[in-house]
Design a protein around this motif. Sequence first.
Motif, PDB file in Angstrom:
ATOM      1  N   ASN A  89       0.836  -1.213   0.000  1.00  0.00           N
ATOM      2  CA  ASN A  89       0.000   0.000   0.000  1.00  0.00           C
ATOM      3  C   ASN A  89       0.865   1.255   0.000  1.00  0.00           C
ATOM      4  O   ASN A  89       0.613   2.201  -0.747  1.00  0.00           O
ATOM      5  CB  ASN A  89      -0.898   0.032   1.250  1.00  0.00           C
ATOM      6  CG  ASN A  89      -2.115  -0.865   1.083  1.00  0.00           C
ATOM      7  OD1 ASN A  89      -2.640  -1.014  -0.022  1.00  0.00           O
ATOM      8  ND2 ASN A  89      -2.550  -1.480   2.177  1.00  0.00           N
ATOM      9  N   GLU A  90       1.879   1.245   0.861  1.00  0.00           N
ATOM     10  CA  GLU A  90       2.746   2.427   0.954  1.00  0.00           C
ATOM     11  C   GLU A  90       3.573   2.616  -0.318  1.00  0.00           C
ATOM     12  O   GLU A  90       3.788   3.739  -0.780  1.00  0.00           O
ATOM     13  CB  GLU A  90       3.666   2.304   2.180  1.00  0.00           C
ATOM     14  CG  GLU A  90       2.897   2.460   3.485  1.00  0.00           C
ATOM     15  CD  GLU A  90       3.637   1.929   4.707  1.00  0.00           C
ATOM     16  OE1 GLU A  90       3.237   2.293   5.822  1.00  0.00           O
ATOM     17  OE2 GLU A  90       4.596   1.137   4.563  1.00  0.00           O
ATOM     18  N   LEU A  91       4.015   1.513  -0.873  1.00  0.00           N
ATOM     19  CA  LEU A  91       4.780   1.606  -2.125  1.00  0.00           C
ATOM     20  C   LEU A  91       3.907   2.249  -3.201  1.00  0.00           C
ATOM     21  O   LEU A  91       4.357   3.098  -3.976  1.00  0.00           O
ATOM     22  CB  LEU A  91       5.244   0.203  -2.555  1.00  0.00           C
ATOM     23  CG  LEU A  91       6.092   0.134  -3.823  1.00  0.00           C
ATOM     24  CD1 LEU A  91       7.409   0.893  -3.662  1.00  0.00           C
ATOM     25  CD2 LEU A  91       6.397  -1.327  -4.194  1.00  0.00           C
ATOM     26  N   LYS A  92       2.641   1.847  -3.211  1.00  0.00           N
ATOM     27  CA  LYS A  92       1.727   2.419  -4.212  1.00  0.00           C
ATOM     28  C   LYS A  92       1.633   3.939  -4.048  1.00  0.00           C
ATOM     29  O   LYS A  92       1.744   4.686  -5.032  1.00  0.00           O
ATOM     30  CB  LYS A  92       0.337   1.799  -4.094  1.00  0.00           C
ATOM     31  CG  LYS A  92      -0.602   2.352  -5.138  1.00  0.00           C
ATOM     32  CD  LYS A  92      -1.974   1.746  -5.106  1.00  0.00           C
ATOM     33  CE  LYS A  92      -2.865   2.522  -6.068  1.00  0.00           C
ATOM     34  NZ  LYS A  92      -4.267   2.208  -5.893  1.00  0.00           N
ATOM     35  N   SER A  93       1.462   4.412  -2.812  1.00  0.00           N
ATOM     36  CA  SER A  93       1.362   5.872  -2.591  1.00  0.00           C
ATOM     37  C   SER A  93       2.609   6.580  -3.104  1.00  0.00           C
ATOM     38  O   SER A  93       2.516   7.609  -3.777  1.00  0.00           O
ATOM     39  CB  SER A  93       1.221   6.188  -1.097  1.00  0.00           C
ATOM     40  OG  SER A  93       0.138   5.511  -0.567  1.00  0.00           O
ATOM     41  N   GLU A  94       3.771   6.023  -2.763  1.00  0.00           N
ATOM     42  CA  GLU A  94       5.022   6.679  -3.154  1.00  0.00           C
ATOM     43  C   GLU A  94       5.201   6.697  -4.673  1.00  0.00           C
ATOM     44  O   GLU A  94       5.635   7.678  -5.264  1.00  0.00           O
ATOM     45  CB  GLU A  94       6.230   5.990  -2.498  1.00  0.00           C
ATOM     46  CG  GLU A  94       6.242   6.051  -0.976  1.00  0.00           C
ATOM     47  CD  GLU A  94       6.155   7.472  -0.429  1.00  0.00           C
ATOM     48  OE1 GLU A  94       6.830   8.356  -0.980  1.00  0.00           O
ATOM     49  OE2 GLU A  94       5.389   7.691   0.533  1.00  0.00           O
ATOM     50  N   VAL A  95       4.872   5.563  -5.296  1.00  0.00           N
ATOM     51  CA  VAL A  95       5.025   5.475  -6.750  1.00  0.00           C
ATOM     52  C   VAL A  95       4.053   6.430  -7.439  1.00  0.00           C
ATOM     53  O   VAL A  95       4.412   7.121  -8.402  1.00  0.00           O
ATOM     54  CB  VAL A  95       4.854   4.009  -7.228  1.00  0.00           C
ATOM     55  CG1 VAL A  95       4.735   3.934  -8.743  1.00  0.00           C
ATOM     56  CG2 VAL A  95       6.017   3.150  -6.734  1.00  0.00           C
ATOM     57  N   CYS A  96       2.821   6.499  -6.916  1.00  0.00           N
ATOM     58  CA  CYS A  96       1.834   7.406  -7.514  1.00  0.00           C
ATOM     59  C   CYS A  96       2.304   8.855  -7.412  1.00  0.00           C
ATOM     60  O   CYS A  96       2.204   9.627  -8.371  1.00  0.00           O
ATOM     61  CB  CYS A  96       0.479   7.267  -6.820  1.00  0.00           C
ATOM     62  SG  CYS A  96      -0.368   5.747  -7.271  1.00  0.00           S
ATOM     63  N   LYS A  97       2.829   9.220  -6.235  1.00  0.00           N
ATOM     64  CA  LYS A  97       3.291  10.606  -6.054  1.00  0.00           C
ATOM     65  C   LYS A  97       4.437  10.924  -7.012  1.00  0.00           C
ATOM     66  O   LYS A  97       4.475  11.987  -7.638  1.00  0.00           O
ATOM     67  CB  LYS A  97       3.744  10.818  -4.598  1.00  0.00           C
ATOM     68  CG  LYS A  97       2.571  10.949  -3.638  1.00  0.00           C
ATOM     69  CD  LYS A  97       3.017  11.507  -2.295  1.00  0.00           C
ATOM     70  CE  LYS A  97       3.448  10.386  -1.388  1.00  0.00           C
ATOM     71  NZ  LYS A  97       3.860  10.825  -0.054  1.00  0.00           N
ATOM     72  N   CYS A  98       5.349   9.990  -7.115  1.00  0.00           N
ATOM     73  CA  CYS A  98       6.492  10.221  -8.003  1.00  0.00           C
ATOM     74  C   CYS A  98       6.023  10.303  -9.460  1.00  0.00           C
ATOM     75  O   CYS A  98       6.453  11.181 -10.221  1.00  0.00           O
ATOM     76  CB  CYS A  98       7.525   9.118  -7.803  1.00  0.00           C
ATOM     77  SG  CYS A  98       8.995   9.353  -8.803  1.00  0.00           S
ATOM     78  N   ALA A  99       5.090   9.407  -9.823  1.00  0.00           N
ATOM     79  CA  ALA A  99       4.582   9.410 -11.200  1.00  0.00           C
ATOM     80  C   ALA A  99       3.876  10.738 -11.506  1.00  0.00           C
ATOM     81  O   ALA A  99       4.057  11.320 -12.584  1.00  0.00           O
ATOM     82  CB  ALA A  99       3.634   8.230 -11.411  1.00  0.00           C
ATOM     83  N   ALA A 100       3.104  11.225 -10.537  1.00  0.00           N
ATOM     84  CA  ALA A 100       2.397  12.495 -10.737  1.00  0.00           C
ATOM     85  C   ALA A 100       3.405  13.636 -10.882  1.00  0.00           C
ATOM     86  O   ALA A 100       3.215  14.557 -11.696  1.00  0.00           O
ATOM     87  CB  ALA A 100       1.451  12.748  -9.564  1.00  0.00           C
ATOM     88  N   ALA A 101       4.477  13.574 -10.109  1.00  0.00           N
ATOM     89  CA  ALA A 101       5.511  14.612 -10.206  1.00  0.00           C
ATOM     90  C   ALA A 101       6.188  14.574 -11.577  1.00  0.00           C
ATOM     91  O   ALA A 101       6.436  15.619 -12.195  1.00  0.00           O
ATOM     92  CB  ALA A 101       6.544  14.431  -9.098  1.00  0.00           C
ATOM     93  N   LEU A 102       6.451  13.372 -12.072  1.00  0.00           N
ATOM     94  CA  LEU A 102       7.070  13.260 -13.401  1.00  0.00           C
ATOM     95  C   LEU A 102       6.163  13.912 -14.444  1.00  0.00           C
ATOM     96  O   LEU A 102       6.616  14.660 -15.313  1.00  0.00           O
ATOM     97  CB  LEU A 102       7.330  11.796 -13.773  1.00  0.00           C
ATOM     98  CG  LEU A 102       8.336  11.025 -12.908  1.00  0.00           C
ATOM     99  CD1 LEU A 102       8.543   9.610 -13.455  1.00  0.00           C
ATOM    100  CD2 LEU A 102       9.675  11.732 -12.842  1.00  0.00           C
TER     101      LEU A 102
END
Length: 652
Positions: free
Chosen positions: A121-134
């Motif tokens: 779950n936490e990995l998903k949040s981090e990946v989503c945030k990074c993807a949105a930043a990209l």
Amino acid sequence: MTDTAAGQIDHVFHERRLFPPPAEFTAKAVIRSQEQYDDLYQRARDDRDGFWKQEAEQHLHWFEPFGEVCKWNAPHAEWFVGGKTNASYNCIDRNIDQGRGDRAAIIWEGEPGDTRTLTYNELKSEVCKCAAALRELGIQTGDVVSIYMPMTPELAIAMLACARIGAIHSVIFAGFSAESIADRNNDAQAKMVITSDGLHRRGKVLPLKVTVDEALEKSPSVQTCLVLRRIGNDDVPMKDGRDVWWHDVVDKQSDDLPAEPLDSETPLFILYTSGSTGKPKGILHSTAGYNLWAKRTFQWVFDHRDDDVYWCTADCGWITGHTYIVYGPLAAGATCLMFEGAPNYPAEDRFWELVEKYKVTILYTAPTAIRAFIKWGDQHVDKHDLSSLRLLGSVGEGINPEAWMWYHKKIGGSSCPIVDTWWQTETGGIMMSPLPGITATKPGSCTQPLPGVVPSIVDETGASVDAEHGGMLCIDQPWPGMLRGVWGDEERFVETYWATVKGKYLTGDNARCDKDGYYWIMGRIDDVINVSGHRLSTIEVESALVSHELVCEAAVVGRPDDLKGQAIAAFVTVTDPNPGEELRQELRMHVRKQIGALAQPDDIRFAAAVPKTRSGKIMRRLLRDIAAGREAAGDTSTLEDYSVLATLREEE
Ligand code: WTA
């Protein structure tokens, strides 16, 4: 066949020991009977499309189903044609959908001892945030993002964030020089570089951002540099309009960004690796086939079970880190230990301390590390309880039978099967390996092909040879994880891998197959050397040397080395009439600056000429003998000796 390989062959020919899997291991194994394996292997070979259709449907998430399973127009393969999937979804969301959201995905330990655990779950949040930043920073599907980072969770997060939006990552090992980074940025036309303020290495800090800044002066395609604060070094120069801090742009994003449904063949990543020429090639892998191959080979070879703590000690800068830290184990819902540091810092027992602390059950490491542990002494191992281990793996180069025995006895307590996995950057994942529940292992042999891998051993004309004697190793059928090309260089892709033997993939390795059907890798056919499990081209190092103003010519060969497997020996001719230690040191540093520390020559010998054949090819075989001390060449530091030897050899 190389001379070093010849040495190896001689050695392994005498290997007669056989280690069947322990019965208690077999009883619980994922693949637990020979019949089960035979059935998988035969189905994959005889009904390739039927087999992989079922595998893909069962083991990947499809936003839209695929039609044709494999469109094979040699050397071009398309797998799961027309389907839509996403590697980040397969590695994260799918686990959450299946109830594994609270399971630890990554357990991380930094070199200074700081730790962090990320659930799925936490990995998903981090990946989503990074993807949105990209996205916010202008990265679109198909853009290339270079990643030059320490082994922090953010490295895996950045890779998966690219995958989530269909950007192509190009991870560059954080030991490469500014020149190497710039070459890769330019070749791939990277739009962004993700890096950090620094990297911890054996108690020191390496200033990654400074190296990247130097690279960016020569990388016109790069518009943005995203910088993770790892060290806490606020003195890092940030260029206005180009450089942004990770915590400024990533942390504020939404933690839910749906994974983009991507065509099966969407490029997933480029990974640069060395070939026979001076220019590293960008090996291209695509989404669905690679992801499936990574997942299934992980499950088969590492016999993954729900309660495992799996640790692959590689760096994400190499293919092993891509496939067996990120895409394979995460797609399988595994709990992975990720470690930032070196095996001998602060002391030589760091790995064993980690195994004990995290109760690691599966350990995947490299022969070069195993040889270093042997050298450092058993006392470091004896301090720790390694009884959690149940399976050991090896990758990167052949494992010498004696190192295998030590690994088996000392680390595995004589009760853990060892999987010696043979594969390449190009193959995407493991191609040959024991299956730990069923294969009786022979130290030094990678044993048998996995389902879907159909090998053959041929001569230069492509004709089959006596497999027991050995020859060039080819793969006869396409497999889902195969490379899709060399970035921007179709000709090199065809020439290197497909032109020698029509319709077959040429691996670049020599191999033999014994009468039990076990494969033994005998070393490279080409001018690639393997230093501590890392691929380098001799020509790459030669070009770096020749770029020094005092160097006229250089010839580089590998010589056997107890620790590194192969060490780099360079023969150079220089304009300085009295070259000495100072120039030798300068040349070492020069290569380090050009390529990176891993390419720094171990030996530099000054010569008045480099021996060549009449057609102008460097006589590497002769130099290898000299470098290894096998040639009674007298005082090899003079022109006469070389040229005389060279002439003599040529006339033989
Ligand atoms: C060598 C690393 C013998 C081989 C995954 C191959 C091995 C090259 C083994 C690929 C092994 C890797 N036994 N040789 N188990 N594993 N090699 O692309 O020469 O960095 O062609 O991929 O390493 O290196 P690469």
